[in-house]
Enzyme design. Structure first.
Site, PDB file in Angstrom:
ATOM      1  N   SER A  44      -1.309  -0.612  -6.421  1.00  0.00           N
ATOM      2  CA  SER A  44      -1.084   0.782  -6.040  1.00  0.00           C
ATOM      3  C   SER A  44       0.141   0.895  -5.147  1.00  0.00           C
ATOM      4  CB  SER A  44      -2.311   1.350  -5.312  1.00  0.00           C
ATOM      5  OG  SER A  44      -2.348   0.884  -3.965  1.00  0.00           O
ATOM      6  N   SER A  46       0.335   2.293  -2.140  1.00  0.00           N
ATOM      7  CA  SER A  46      -0.016   2.647  -0.754  1.00  0.00           C
ATOM      8  C   SER A  46       0.806   1.905   0.294  1.00  0.00           C
ATOM      9  CB  SER A  46      -1.503   2.388  -0.509  1.00  0.00           C
ATOM     10  OG  SER A  46      -1.799   1.005  -0.502  1.00  0.00           O
ATOM     11  N   LYS A 107      -3.234  -3.705   3.712  1.00  0.00           N
ATOM     12  CA  LYS A 107      -2.675  -2.683   4.598  1.00  0.00           C
ATOM     13  C   LYS A 107      -2.014  -3.392   5.783  1.00  0.00           C
ATOM     14  CE  LYS A 107      -4.797   0.578   2.195  1.00  0.00           C
ATOM     15  NZ  LYS A 107      -4.081   1.515   1.302  1.00  0.00           N
ATOM     16  N   SER A 198      -2.146   6.829   1.039  1.00  0.00           N
ATOM     17  CA  SER A 198      -2.876   5.617   1.401  1.00  0.00           C
ATOM     18  C   SER A 198      -4.261   5.976   1.921  1.00  0.00           C
ATOM     19  CB  SER A 198      -2.111   4.833   2.481  1.00  0.00           C
ATOM     20  OG  SER A 198      -2.878   3.733   2.931  1.00  0.00           O
TER      21      SER A 198
END
Length: 251
Positions: A44, A46, A107, A198
């Site tokens: 993804s 994010s 993250k 996100s």
């Protein structure tokens, strides 16, 4: 012994050696994956612009010590971490989603245990102090039709000096203004660099605070990268789909 017998013995011996080599290689790969490095791919956007869809990276398994999530299938052999080294603010880390440990997330570590984290008008605040945010050149992407899109890009610098870039697609998004989050003991507050795209610790029901035990490892280096939508295994398309400028990129 006949010639046929000798031939059979040689063939059997060769097969045995091949099996041994394969088994040893599998054991070595399991050891490396469990204790040293594990490959991950980015599905993804994010973490744009730091990580792109189609990036393949190595994650250091020993960076934070080991928990049950360091082992394939996460057998419940022990709790907590052994040889633990806490994450540092600004690390890009892979962790198991607290509400569903079968899912891997990646993250950036923003809040440490005991920190108070808040977003106000798109500015990150740590313990009541604004994190410096400097506007830099736009992030430019091109869609499948060749249309350019410009996204505002900023450089943030955390209190420990770690600096990185973030995107701000919408200056008035719901995630640009949040309540104050107080990070519990032995937990961390994680955020994506693509701030308006996100799902991270700002969404308590989806991600929330991440226990230290759920950390898998620290992202280290992109070892391969293909264009978004391309498949890494389609090697016949590599000359055109590989992003050579991202290979061996340190995160």
């Amino acid at each position: 012994m006949s010639v046929a017998g000798e031939k059979y013995k040689a063939e059997r011996g060769g097969t045995g050696e091949t099996v041994k080599i394969v088994v040893n290689a599998l054991i070595l790969a399991l050891i490396v994956r469990t204790f040293l490095f594990q490959p991950f791919n980015i599905p993804s956007g994010s973490m744009k612009p730091t990580l792109l869809v189609g990036d393949y990276l190595f994650v250091s398994k020993y960076a934070y010590g080991y928990s049950k999530y360091s082992i394939p299938f996460a057998p419940d052999l022990f709790s907590g971490r052994i040889w633990a080294t806490p994450p540092e603010r600004g690390d890009v880390a892979v962790f198991k989603l607290p509400r569903d440990p079968s899912v891997d997330y990646i993250k950036r570590v923003i809040g440490l245990p005991g920190d108070k984290v808040q977003m106000i008008n798109g500015v990150l605040y740590l313990n009541g102090t604004a994190v410096p945010k400097e506007r830099i050149e736009d992030y430019v992407t091109t869609d499948e039709f060749g249309t350019e899109t410009h996204v505002p890009r900023y450089r943030e610098t955390l209190p420990n000096g770690v600096s990185y870039t973030v995107l701000d697609l919408d200056p008035r998004s719901f995630s640009d203004d949040t309540p104050v989050y107080e990070v519990p003991p032995d937990h961390y507050f994680m955020m994506g660099d693509n701030r308006d795209n996100s799902t991270d610790s700002r969404v308590l029901g989806a991600v929330g605070y991440v226990p230290f035990e759920n950390f898998v490892g620290r992202a280290g280096m992109v070892f391969f990268s293909v264009d978004e939508g391309a498949k890494a295994w389609q090697f016949w398309e590599w000359p055109w789909t590989v992003r050579f400028d991202r290979i061996f990129k340190v995160i």
